[in-house]
Design a protein around this motif. Structure first.
Motif, PDB file in Angstrom:
ATOM      1  N   SER A  59       3.583 -12.852  -2.589  1.00  0.00           N
ATOM      2  CA  SER A  59       2.489 -12.383  -3.450  1.00  0.00           C
ATOM      3  C   SER A  59       1.264 -13.282  -3.322  1.00  0.00           C
ATOM      4  CB  SER A  59       2.952 -12.325  -4.908  1.00  0.00           C
ATOM      5  OG  SER A  59       3.362 -13.602  -5.361  1.00  0.00           O
ATOM      6  N   SER A  83      -0.377 -12.808   0.054  1.00  0.00           N
ATOM      7  CA  SER A  83      -1.152 -11.570   0.009  1.00  0.00           C
ATOM      8  C   SER A  83      -2.498 -11.790  -0.674  1.00  0.00           C
ATOM      9  CB  SER A  83      -0.351 -10.490  -0.721  1.00  0.00           C
ATOM     10  OG  SER A  83      -1.127  -9.334  -0.933  1.00  0.00           O
ATOM     11  N   GLN A  84      -2.500 -12.539  -1.767  1.00  0.00           N
ATOM     12  CA  GLN A  84      -3.757 -12.849  -2.444  1.00  0.00           C
ATOM     13  C   GLN A  84      -4.683 -13.653  -1.534  1.00  0.00           C
ATOM     14  OE1 GLN A  84      -3.016 -14.681  -6.294  1.00  0.00           O
ATOM     15  NE2 GLN A  84      -1.425 -13.178  -6.785  1.00  0.00           N
ATOM     16  N   HIS A 141       3.074  -5.997   1.677  1.00  0.00           N
ATOM     17  CA  HIS A 141       2.910  -6.282   0.249  1.00  0.00           C
ATOM     18  C   HIS A 141       1.483  -5.984  -0.194  1.00  0.00           C
ATOM     19  CE1 HIS A 141       4.043  -8.360  -3.517  1.00  0.00           C
ATOM     20  NE2 HIS A 141       2.763  -8.710  -3.539  1.00  0.00           N
ATOM     21  N   THR A 142       0.519  -6.375   0.624  1.00  0.00           N
ATOM     22  CA  THR A 142      -0.889  -6.139   0.290  1.00  0.00           C
ATOM     23  C   THR A 142      -1.184  -4.657   0.158  1.00  0.00           C
ATOM     24  OG1 THR A 142      -1.492  -8.158   1.499  1.00  0.00           O
ATOM     25  CG2 THR A 142      -3.272  -6.606   0.994  1.00  0.00           C
ATOM     26  N   ASN A 202       0.778  -2.417  -0.820  1.00  0.00           N
ATOM     27  CA  ASN A 202       1.392  -1.905  -2.043  1.00  0.00           C
ATOM     28  C   ASN A 202       0.667  -2.331  -3.306  1.00  0.00           C
ATOM     29  OD1 ASN A 202       4.482  -0.599  -2.063  1.00  0.00           O
ATOM     30  ND2 ASN A 202       3.811  -1.422  -0.102  1.00  0.00           N
ATOM     31  N   THR A 203      -0.146  -3.379  -3.218  1.00  0.00           N
ATOM     32  CA  THR A 203      -0.882  -3.824  -4.402  1.00  0.00           C
ATOM     33  C   THR A 203      -2.116  -2.987  -4.670  1.00  0.00           C
ATOM     34  OG1 THR A 203      -2.248  -5.400  -3.148  1.00  0.00           O
ATOM     35  CG2 THR A 203      -0.118  -6.191  -3.993  1.00  0.00           C
ATOM     36  N   ASN A 204      -2.537  -2.216  -3.686  1.00  0.00           N
ATOM     37  CA  ASN A 204      -3.756  -1.394  -3.779  1.00  0.00           C
ATOM     38  C   ASN A 204      -4.993  -2.250  -4.028  1.00  0.00           C
ATOM     39  OD1 ASN A 204      -4.987   1.174  -3.604  1.00  0.00           O
ATOM     40  ND2 ASN A 204      -5.073   1.357  -5.830  1.00  0.00           N
ATOM     41  N   SER A 205      -4.948  -3.520  -3.613  1.00  0.00           N
ATOM     42  CA  SER A 205      -6.069  -4.433  -3.845  1.00  0.00           C
ATOM     43  C   SER A 205      -7.274  -4.105  -2.979  1.00  0.00           C
ATOM     44  CB  SER A 205      -5.629  -5.875  -3.589  1.00  0.00           C
ATOM     45  OG  SER A 205      -5.066  -6.005  -2.295  1.00  0.00           O
ATOM     46  N   LYS A 209       8.697  -1.117   0.615  1.00  0.00           N
ATOM     47  CA  LYS A 209       7.250  -1.297   0.468  1.00  0.00           C
ATOM     48  C   LYS A 209       6.502  -0.731   1.671  1.00  0.00           C
ATOM     49  CE  LYS A 209       7.481  -5.778  -0.571  1.00  0.00           C
ATOM     50  NZ  LYS A 209       7.034  -7.151  -0.942  1.00  0.00           N
TER      51      LYS A 209
END
Length: 373
Positions: A148, A151-152, A187-188, A190-193, A290
């Protein structure tokens, strides 16, 4: 790690000719190689490397992007390589390397992608503990490598690059990740960021099942790697002769970025992979789900079909993603076969980027031109 078991099961080691002596090395518990590459360690006798190749041969710019807290204290210093897109309408490929690797592992791939499609932008990022540095609220180096946070970091590097280059807004983005990087981009997604800016994502030679299977063998694998090298050419040569990398030019470009010179003048691994064990399961657990559920087009490139797990096999039969297999490659398929990898990625972008679609003319326009319809 199943590749390694198959190699030993099918090969009588006593029947192999003895390899020539390798450059002076020491044993260690860290490696620049990733988990499923152990099955590629087959001695080669004739290859000799040339001097290292500089990053400017493959990317337009190198940035150290600084991020600060609201109180002015440093938050991060990210390291990236960038070749800007031709214009604001052209997509940017954001490339994330695997564990123990670096942004320079994409050097040849970046060159080949630009050769096939010059208008594309390319941003190769480096994770914390792999070239970038992130600090916690006390000002200490933050070595938390959970997926996580990685990904950030990836999203932060993209936005900081956009600010550095004075982009009015983010361009359309395609995320591409190798091994650990595949887990990060999945992962990124899936975060919809990235919202509507995310066109799609591609994962290079990693799936949840085989990655988790490999974890039980990882420390043994890492302990078999050299601890240090007497020179950079010796390190490059080891990667080629051990068949960790199968492309000498890529080895000359990427291997020097994996090492640091110690006080004794020897070259040691920049990333201590054995110390990251606490995060291994976190990286890959749930990755298949994911990958299938994330928004955007999906591409999976593998070095062997045996690496598909059950969930991905079902997803493939349902047509949920594009699959490409390079059986002649090792785990670092984007380094071993950068030209073929680039062709697959460019075709993936062209198929899914609506701005590149050439629509047929409207009937009214044809009638206005006096043409029969």
């Amino acid at each position: 790690m199943s590749d390694l078991a198959k190699t030993f099961a099918k090969t009588k080691l006593s029947s192999l000719p003895p390899p020539p002596p390798l450059p002076e090395e020491d044993d260690d518990s860290s490696s620049a190689s990733s988990m499923s590459s152990t099955g590629t360690v087959i001695p080669s006798h004739s290859l000799r490397p040339a001097p290292a190749i500089h990053w400017s041969e493959y990317f337009a710019q190198e940035f150290y992007l600084e991020q600060q807290e609201s109180n002015g204290k440093p938050r991060a210093k990210y390291h990236v390589y960038i070749t800007p897109p031709k214009d604001v309408k052209s997509p940017v490929l954001v490339l994330h390397h695997g564990a123990g690797s670096s942004g320079m592992s994409f050097a040849l791939l970046a060159r080949e992608i630009r050769r096939c499609m010059p208008e594309l932008g390319i941003l190769a990022v480096e994770a914390r503990e792999h070239g970038s540095v992130v600090y916690d609220c006390q000002g200490n180096i933050d070595r938390d490598l959970s997926v996580s946070l990685l990904s950030q970091d990836l999203v932060s590097m993209l936005h900081l690059t956009a600010a550095k280059l004075n982009w009015a807004e983010l361009p359309t983005v395609v995320l591409i990740g190798h091994s650990l990087g595949g887990a990060v981009v999945t992962h990124t997604a899936n975060t919809n960021s990235l919202g509507s800016k995310l066109l799609g994502y591609a994962v290079l030679d990693v799936v949840e099942g085989s990655a988790l299977e490999a974890l039980t063998h990882m420390q043994t694998y890492l302990a078999s790697r050299p601890k240090s090298f007497q020179s950079l050419p010796a390190a490059v040569e080891w990667h080629i002769r051990s068949r960790t990398l199968r492309n000498p030019e890529s080895a000359r470009a990427s291997v020097p970025s994996l090492l640091l010179q110690n006080s004794e003048g020897r070259w040691v691994w920049r990333t201590e992979l054995s110390s990251t064990e606490a995060y291994w399961e976190n990286w890959f657990t749930g990755m298949s789900g994911k990958f299938l559920s994330g928004r955007g087009a999906k591409l999976l490139v593998l070095a062997g079909t045996d690496r598909l797990d059950k969930e991905l096999m079902i997803g493939q039969m349902q047509g949920k993603f594009q699959l490409q297999v390079f059986p002649a490659s090792g785990h670092f398929l984007h380094e071993d076969q950068p030209d073929k990898t680039a062709e697959v990625i460019v075709e993936f972008v062209r198929r899914n980027d609506r701005s590149m679609l050439v629509l047929p003319p409207k009937v009214a326009d044809l009638l206005a031109q006096g043409k029969k319809v």
